[in-house]
Design a protein around this motif. Structure first.
Motif, PDB file in Angstrom:
ATOM      1  N   PRO A  46       0.823  -1.217   0.000  1.00 37.59           N
ATOM      2  CA  PRO A  46       0.000   0.000   0.000  1.00 37.59           C
ATOM      3  C   PRO A  46       0.852   1.261   0.000  1.00 37.59           C
ATOM      4  CG  PRO A  46      -0.824  -1.588   1.586  1.00 37.59           C
ATOM      5  CD  PRO A  46       0.488  -2.121   1.117  1.00 37.59           C
ATOM      6  N   ASP A  94      -4.552   2.424  -0.756  1.00 35.10           N
ATOM      7  CA  ASP A  94      -4.403   2.056   0.654  1.00 35.10           C
ATOM      8  C   ASP A  94      -4.553   0.561   0.907  1.00 35.10           C
ATOM      9  OD1 ASP A  94      -7.080   2.079  -0.035  1.00 35.10           O
ATOM     10  OD2 ASP A  94      -7.760   2.820   1.912  1.00 35.10           O
ATOM     11  N   THR A  95      -4.748  -0.243  -0.148  1.00 35.44           N
ATOM     12  CA  THR A  95      -4.905  -1.685   0.035  1.00 35.44           C
ATOM     13  C   THR A  95      -3.728  -2.431  -0.584  1.00 35.44           C
ATOM     14  OG1 THR A  95      -6.116  -2.003  -2.044  1.00 35.44           O
ATOM     15  CG2 THR A  95      -7.410  -1.449  -0.083  1.00 35.44           C
ATOM     16  N   TRP A  96      -3.581  -3.706  -0.215  1.00 37.54           N
ATOM     17  CA  TRP A  96      -2.581  -4.553  -0.853  1.00 37.54           C
ATOM     18  C   TRP A  96      -3.045  -4.910  -2.262  1.00 37.54           C
ATOM     19  CZ3 TRP A  96       2.244  -5.877   0.670  1.00 37.54           C
ATOM     20  CH2 TRP A  96       2.598  -5.530   1.975  1.00 37.54           C
ATOM     21  N   GLU A 155     -10.349 -10.894  -0.998  1.00 43.21           N
ATOM     22  CA  GLU A 155      -9.759 -11.279   0.279  1.00 43.21           C
ATOM     23  C   GLU A 155      -8.250 -11.053   0.286  1.00 43.21           C
ATOM     24  OE1 GLU A 155     -10.916 -15.153   1.715  1.00 43.21           O
ATOM     25  OE2 GLU A 155     -12.978 -14.869   1.036  1.00 43.21           O
ATOM     26  N   ARG A 158      -6.773  -8.562  -1.297  1.00 46.04           N
ATOM     27  CA  ARG A 158      -6.618  -7.114  -1.121  1.00 46.04           C
ATOM     28  C   ARG A 158      -7.004  -6.677   0.291  1.00 46.04           C
ATOM     29  NH1 ARG A 158      -8.589  -6.944  -6.813  1.00 46.04           N
ATOM     30  NH2 ARG A 158      -6.734  -6.475  -8.052  1.00 46.04           N
ATOM     31  N   GLY A 159      -7.890  -7.414   0.900  1.00 50.12           N
ATOM     32  CA  GLY A 159      -8.336  -7.042   2.231  1.00 50.12           C
ATOM     33  C   GLY A 159      -7.599  -7.748   3.356  1.00 50.12           C
ATOM     34  N   GLY A 201      -4.722  -7.250   4.553  1.00 50.12           N
ATOM     35  CA  GLY A 201      -3.994  -6.340   5.428  1.00 50.12           C
ATOM     36  C   GLY A 201      -2.536  -6.687   5.607  1.00 50.12           C
ATOM     37  N   ARG A 202      -2.014  -7.585   4.789  1.00 49.54           N
ATOM     38  CA  ARG A 202      -0.613  -7.990   4.889  1.00 49.54           C
ATOM     39  C   ARG A 202      -0.171  -8.617   3.577  1.00 49.54           C
ATOM     40  NH1 ARG A 202      -0.610 -13.648   5.988  1.00 49.54           N
ATOM     41  NH2 ARG A 202      -2.721 -14.390   6.449  1.00 49.54           N
TER      42      ARG A 202
END
Length: 391
Positions: free
Chosen positions: A167, A187-189, A281, A283-284, A286-287
């Protein structure tokens, strides 16, 4: 090959900035049975920006030797590794390949030395970043189509270029402008294809730069064998091929190290994606999901530190980089002082005021190959640059 549930889908991509017809072709286009990600890849391969990579620095500035890597051959090697990883993981190979081929399109002449010079020249006007400039190149500067600027690549490809390292917390001016025009969810992966392209880049240059450094005499085998994990690999290679010439054993060492890294990435990524059921999932999450295991990541950092210390910051390399930085800085100053030194088509698009004027001058310079930059320098200053490494 079975497509993983978290693979990017060329039939459900995020669209293109400029309108396309229902069948996915741009208005008036009927050019073969390709998926949307295949179209992205082909647009990159056919671009002038991609062709110019053949004469842009990878490790050595403007090398005379035919056997040294350039940004073009490096990008091809990244794409090869990326496709292997994508296929094994059930990802979209075409999107992965396109990202690998495009990831260095924003590099100016002379690699990071040229980037440092442009960053300094543009410091009053927002700076220069090669990652953001890759997006600027494919979205605005490389414009072969009559109906719009840029290559009009899919959202998935552009998102991957913008965020392949993760991000973006603070976008540079170039990336912020493009994101405002066509939001890339900074702001996302990104997709796993983009994450794989990033690690394929690491694997390629970690190991192939060793090959070039040995060939040029900037690295010695004994230096490499001071690293325990490489020494272990070397002993294994010697046991397998006890009578082979040393130069062949060194190339076998590089291949073995690439294989170790690839297998490590596959095992770690499979473990990290267990239970992941969709691109959303990914992208969401968070890592980062695709990459090296912690143990391999530690070894890779040790190798990088070694390469910076012994090759990239070698005294001869540093001296050449300083001269290259000066060449780019002097070119920028000359064009800023007298725009008539630029080609007519660039003069015509030059804005009247800063920051836009300075940024377009930087666009012109960033697109140059090493050799063209030296040619322009000679035309303006009456002498060819000296002090650049020719291996």
């Amino acid at each position: 090959m079975t497509r993983a549930p978290y693979a990017a889908d060329p039939f459900r991509h995020g669209g293109r900035e400029f309108a396309v017809s229902r069948d996915g072709a741009e208005p008036g286009e009927r050019r073969g049975p390709r998926s949307e990600f295949q179209r992205d890849r082909d647009r990159i391969v056919h671009s002038m920006s991609f062709r110019r990579l053949k004469s842009k620095t990878q490790v050595f500035i403007a090398p005379d030797g035919d056997h040294y890597r350039t940004r073009l051959t490096h990008s091809l090697e990244v794409a090869q590794i990326g496709r292997v990883l994508a296929r094994a993981l059930g990802l979209d190979e075409d999107l992965t390949e396109a990202l690998c081929l495009a990831h260095d399109l924003g590099h100016p002449p002379f690699g990071h030395a040229g980037e440092d010079a442009l960053s300094e020249a543009l410091s009053p006007y927002g700076g220069f970043c090669h990652n953001a400039h890759a997006l600027r190149t494919v979205m605005r500067l490389e414009s072969p189509y009559p109906a719009h600027d840029g290559l009009n690549l899919t959202w998935d490809l552009l998102e991957g270029l913008a965020k392949h390292n993760g991000p973006v917390a603070e976008a540079t001016w170039a990336l912020a402008e493009l994101d405002a025009a066509f939001s890339l969810a900074l702001d996302t992966w990104p997709s796993l294809e983009a994450q794989i392209a990033a690690v394929a880049d690491d694997i390629a240059y970690d190991n192939h730069d060793i090959d070039d450094g040995l060939r040029a005499g900037f690295l010695e085998l004994d230096q490499l064998l001071a690293l325990d994990f490489l020494a272990d690999q070397w002993r294994a290679v010697e046991r397998r091929f006890p009578h082979a010439p040393r130069d062949r054993l060194m190339r076998e060492l590089v291949r073995d190290q690439i294989g170790l890294m690839v297998n490590d990435v596959l095992a770690h990524t499979r473990a990290q994606t267990s239970g992941i059921g969709s691109v959303a999932e990914v992208r969401g999450a968070g890592r980062q999901l695709a990459g090296f295991s912690p143990a391999m990541a530690t070894q890779e950092r040790v190798l990088k530190d070694f390469m910076y210390r012994e090759l990239y910051y070698h005294p001869e390399q540093t001296a050449a980089a300083e001269r290259a930085r000066a060449v780019v800085a002097q070119l920028f100053a000359a064009y800023a002082d007298d725009a008539r030194l630029m080609p007519p088509e660039w003069q015509a698009r030059l804005p009247a005021a800063h920051p836009e004027r300075a940024r377009v001058i930087a666009d012109f310079i960033a697109g140059m190959s090493d050799r063209f930059a030296m040619q322009c320098f000679a035309q303006i200053f009456g002498e060819r640059p000296v002090g650049l490494i020719n291996v």
